[in-house]
Scaffold this motif. Structure first.
Motif, PDB file in Angstrom:
ATOM      1  N   VAL A  15      93.801  36.901  58.967  1.00 42.24           N
ATOM      2  CA  VAL A  15      94.102  37.318  60.334  1.00 42.24           C
ATOM      3  C   VAL A  15      93.062  36.677  61.249  1.00 42.24           C
ATOM      4  N   MET A  16      93.434  36.346  62.468  1.00 41.50           N
ATOM      5  CA  MET A  16      92.485  35.814  63.442  1.00 41.50           C
ATOM      6  C   MET A  16      92.235  36.824  64.555  1.00 41.50           C
ATOM      7  N   THR A  17      91.022  36.789  65.102  1.00 38.01           N
ATOM      8  CA  THR A  17      90.765  37.425  66.388  1.00 38.01           C
ATOM      9  C   THR A  17      90.844  36.316  67.427  1.00 38.01           C
ATOM     10  N   ILE A  18      91.821  36.381  68.323  1.00 33.24           N
ATOM     11  CA  ILE A  18      92.041  35.285  69.264  1.00 33.24           C
ATOM     12  C   ILE A  18      91.691  35.699  70.694  1.00 33.24           C
ATOM     13  N   THR A  19      91.412  34.680  71.506  1.00 39.50           N
ATOM     14  CA  THR A  19      91.167  34.844  72.933  1.00 39.50           C
ATOM     15  C   THR A  19      92.010  33.805  73.666  1.00 39.50           C
ATOM     16  N   GLN A  20      91.842  33.721  74.981  1.00 39.79           N
ATOM     17  CA  GLN A  20      92.528  32.662  75.732  1.00 39.79           C
ATOM     18  C   GLN A  20      92.159  31.284  75.213  1.00 39.79           C
ATOM     19  N   SER A  21      90.934  31.130  74.696  1.00 34.05           N
ATOM     20  CA  SER A  21      90.476  29.820  74.237  1.00 34.05           C
ATOM     21  C   SER A  21      91.380  29.251  73.144  1.00 34.05           C
ATOM     22  N   HIS A  22      91.845  30.102  72.238  1.00 32.99           N
ATOM     23  CA  HIS A  22      92.734  29.628  71.180  1.00 32.99           C
ATOM     24  C   HIS A  22      94.043  29.106  71.771  1.00 32.99           C
ATOM     25  N   THR A  49      82.863  29.716  85.110  1.00 33.01           N
ATOM     26  CA  THR A  49      82.137  29.255  83.928  1.00 33.01           C
ATOM     27  C   THR A  49      82.214  27.741  83.787  1.00 33.01           C
ATOM     28  N   PHE A  50      83.401  27.204  83.566  1.00 34.54           N
ATOM     29  CA  PHE A  50      83.505  25.750  83.467  1.00 34.54           C
ATOM     30  C   PHE A  50      84.894  25.313  83.918  1.00 34.54           C
ATOM     31  N   ALA A  51      84.972  24.072  84.343  1.00 38.35           N
ATOM     32  CA  ALA A  51      86.245  23.545  84.843  1.00 38.35           C
ATOM     33  C   ALA A  51      87.290  23.555  83.729  1.00 38.35           C
ATOM     34  N   GLY A  52      88.459  24.066  84.046  1.00 39.47           N
ATOM     35  CA  GLY A  52      89.546  24.109  83.073  1.00 39.47           C
ATOM     36  C   GLY A  52      89.521  25.313  82.159  1.00 39.47           C
ATOM     37  N   GLY A  53      88.562  26.219  82.358  1.00 37.66           N
ATOM     38  CA  GLY A  53      88.491  27.420  81.529  1.00 37.66           C
ATOM     39  C   GLY A  53      89.362  28.539  82.060  1.00 37.66           C
ATOM     40  N   ALA A  54      89.315  29.682  81.388  1.00 38.00           N
ATOM     41  CA  ALA A  54      90.172  30.808  81.766  1.00 38.00           C
ATOM     42  C   ALA A  54      89.875  31.298  83.179  1.00 38.00           C
ATOM     43  N   ASP A  55      88.582  31.311  83.577  1.00 36.12           N
ATOM     44  CA  ASP A  55      88.238  31.740  84.935  1.00 36.12           C
ATOM     45  C   ASP A  55      88.841  30.799  85.969  1.00 36.12           C
ATOM     46  N   HIS A  56      88.720  29.502  85.714  1.00 33.84           N
ATOM     47  CA  HIS A  56      89.249  28.496  86.639  1.00 33.84           C
ATOM     48  C   HIS A  56      90.760  28.652  86.780  1.00 33.84           C
ATOM     49  N   ALA A  76      94.948  38.412  85.959  1.00 34.71           N
ATOM     50  CA  ALA A  76      93.968  37.664  85.167  1.00 34.71           C
ATOM     51  C   ALA A  76      93.045  38.653  84.482  1.00 34.71           C
ATOM     52  N   SER A  77      92.867  38.485  83.194  1.00 35.11           N
ATOM     53  CA  SER A  77      91.981  39.366  82.443  1.00 35.11           C
ATOM     54  C   SER A  77      91.406  38.606  81.264  1.00 35.11           C
ATOM     55  N   THR A  78      90.349  39.137  80.710  1.00 34.52           N
ATOM     56  CA  THR A  78      89.778  38.590  79.485  1.00 34.52           C
ATOM     57  C   THR A  78      90.367  39.378  78.330  1.00 34.52           C
ATOM     58  N   VAL A  79      91.075  38.691  77.453  1.00 32.49           N
ATOM     59  CA  VAL A  79      91.766  39.391  76.371  1.00 32.49           C
ATOM     60  C   VAL A  79      91.251  38.940  75.008  1.00 32.49           C
ATOM     61  N   ARG A  80      91.276  39.874  74.082  1.00 29.20           N
ATOM     62  CA  ARG A  80      91.028  39.588  72.670  1.00 29.20           C
ATOM     63  C   ARG A  80      92.038  40.390  71.871  1.00 29.20           C
ATOM     64  N   ARG A  87     102.853  34.696  78.255  1.00 30.50           N
ATOM     65  CA  ARG A  87     102.587  34.540  79.684  1.00 30.50           C
ATOM     66  C   ARG A  87     101.328  33.724  79.928  1.00 30.50           C
ATOM     67  N   ILE A  88     100.269  34.017  79.171  1.00 29.31           N
ATOM     68  CA  ILE A  88      99.029  33.259  79.309  1.00 29.31           C
ATOM     69  C   ILE A  88      99.278  31.786  79.011  1.00 29.31           C
ATOM     70  N   HIS A  89     100.026  31.526  77.971  1.00 27.29           N
ATOM     71  CA  HIS A  89     100.334  30.142  77.602  1.00 27.29           C
ATOM     72  C   HIS A  89     101.085  29.419  78.711  1.00 27.29           C
ATOM     73  N   ASP A  90     102.143  30.027  79.192  1.00 29.75           N
ATOM     74  CA  ASP A  90     102.990  29.358  80.182  1.00 29.75           C
ATOM     75  C   ASP A  90     102.248  29.164  81.508  1.00 29.75           C
ATOM     76  N   GLU A  91     101.556  30.209  81.972  1.00 27.50           N
ATOM     77  CA  GLU A  91     100.843  30.100  83.249  1.00 27.50           C
ATOM     78  C   GLU A  91      99.671  29.125  83.145  1.00 27.50           C
ATOM     79  N   SER A  92      98.979  29.125  82.024  1.00 29.52           N
ATOM     80  CA  SER A  92      97.819  28.245  81.859  1.00 29.52           C
ATOM     81  C   SER A  92      98.261  26.791  81.729  1.00 29.52           C
ATOM     82  N   ARG A  93      99.348  26.564  81.019  1.00 25.22           N
ATOM     83  CA  ARG A  93      99.844  25.187  80.888  1.00 25.22           C
ATOM     84  C   ARG A  93     100.240  24.633  82.249  1.00 25.22           C
ATOM     85  N   THR A  94     100.907  25.456  83.062  1.00 27.48           N
ATOM     86  CA  THR A  94     101.287  25.020  84.407  1.00 27.48           C
ATOM     87  C   THR A  94     100.046  24.741  85.249  1.00 27.48           C
ATOM     88  N   ALA A  95      99.059  25.659  85.195  1.00 31.02           N
ATOM     89  CA  ALA A  95      97.841  25.498  85.997  1.00 31.02           C
ATOM     90  C   ALA A  95      97.066  24.250  85.590  1.00 31.02           C
TER      91      ALA A  95
END
Length: 332
Positions: A102-109, A168-175, A258-262, A317-325
């Motif tokens: 099993v993985m513990t995932i975040t937006q980074s994955h 935090t950094f360009a292209g990250g979840a905050d951005h 927008a939220s930080t998810v795990r 939703r995170i995937h689709d919105e982040s890919r568009t952004a």
């Protein structure tokens, strides 16, 4: 320290069938033995991408405190650091899809999948249970003239290049969160100012080096309480209880979240009954007072804990919105 995962070898069961006297003998069918065995019957390995003591590691271990009792088996953390989650995804992809990894995932994955850093698609990622959903707050210095969301939008339009946002950094979840908010608010301009982490962002917001920031409540709790920074609006579905009087962006007609998810996930191919068992056990472990107290003391809502249906919708939703952004930002 990296823990060596426990794994038994994959076996097959040969099954023959005959259709009565004089019938043809059908070919034997091979299938994994784990389809019939009781689950779980051995150690469950939980793969994380962060080192010991980080938020992902702590969240994982807090679930495991009661998870071991719920599953009647040991749960072991397997650290696979590197590539902002890509190393963890690649390792998990190398293991049998039997429910014991099993993985513990975040937006980074999810970002690694979007950026094609791993040979996996979003449909390969299957959420089991959400562990944290830490909403973000549009925050300003307490001395700022910006007091409302309307003030912020007006100030953004007036400032050359928009307001300066700490991130935090360009292209990250905050951005991505800032970009999606700015777009939903009518395409207001903004400028990002990157820092190493949330603590640096808060320090520079208090110091007046940036105009605004997108913070998790826990990141700035001390400063919110001390009256050094002020929430303008939260990018959450419901208002944040600790920030009395701070509306959500949706309350103001701006559809931005927008939220930080795990949360916990497996790769597709794990049998349905095993995913259901993992979901039930993890949810029960995280609804225990031990885990609930962890959420409360960390400034996160108890509604963080959610099952597969809610979690998988959010992953998509995170995937689709982040890919568009990221496409709009020229980063894909």
């Amino acid at each position: 320290m990296t823990t060596t995962p426990v794994r038994t070898s994959r076996r097959t069961v040969l099954r023959g069938a005959a259709a009565g006297a004089g019938s043809l003998l059908l070919p034997s069918l091979a299938r994994p033995a784990f389809a019939a065995e009781e689950f779980p019957s051995q150690t469950i390995n939980v793969v994380t991408h962060a080192g010991p003591g980080g938020g992902t590691d702590i969240t994982t271990r807090m679930m495991m405190l009661r998870g071991r009792r719920e599953f009647g088996q040991d749960l072991v953390v397997v650290n696979k650091r590197g590539g902002s989650g890509s190393a963890a995804l690649m390792y998990t992809n190398s293991q049998p899809r039997d429910g014991y990894t099993v993985m513990t995932i975040t937006q980074s994955h999810i970002f690694q999948i979007i950026q094609k850093k791993v040979p996996l698609g979003i449909d390969d990622l299957v959420g089991i249970a959400r562990a944290t959903d830490d909403p973000t707050v549009i925050s300003v210095n307490a001395n700022s003239k910006i007091k409302t969301l309307e003030d912020l939008i007006a100030a953004s339009k007036d400032a050359k290049g928009g307001l300066k946002w700490g991130t935090t950094f360009a292209g990250g979840a905050d951005h991505v969160g800032i970009h999606n908010f700015a777009k939903a608010a009518g395409g207001i301009p903004y400028t990002i100012v990157p820092f190493k982490g949330g603590g640096d962002i808060v320090t520079n917001l208090v110091g007046g080096n940036v105009d605004v920031a997108l913070l998790n409540y826990a990141e700035g709790e001390s400063q919110f309480t001390a009256g050094e920074i002020r929430g303008v609006a939260s990018l959450s579905e419901e208002p944040i209880a600790a920030l009395e009087g701070v509306p959500t962006a949706r309350d103001k007609g701006i559809d931005a979240l927008a939220s930080t998810v795990r949360g916990f996930a497996v790769l597709s191919g794990v049998p349905e009954d095993r995913m259901a068992r993992l979901e039930a056990g993890m949810l029960k472990a995280m609804k225990h007072s031990v885990y609930q107290n962890y959420l409360t003391t960390s400034g996160m809502p108890l509604s963080s804990v959610a099952g597969r249906e809610v979690w998988n919708k959010q992953i998509r939703r995170i995937h689709d919105e982040s890919r568009t952004a990221l496409t709009e930002l020229g980063m894909l």
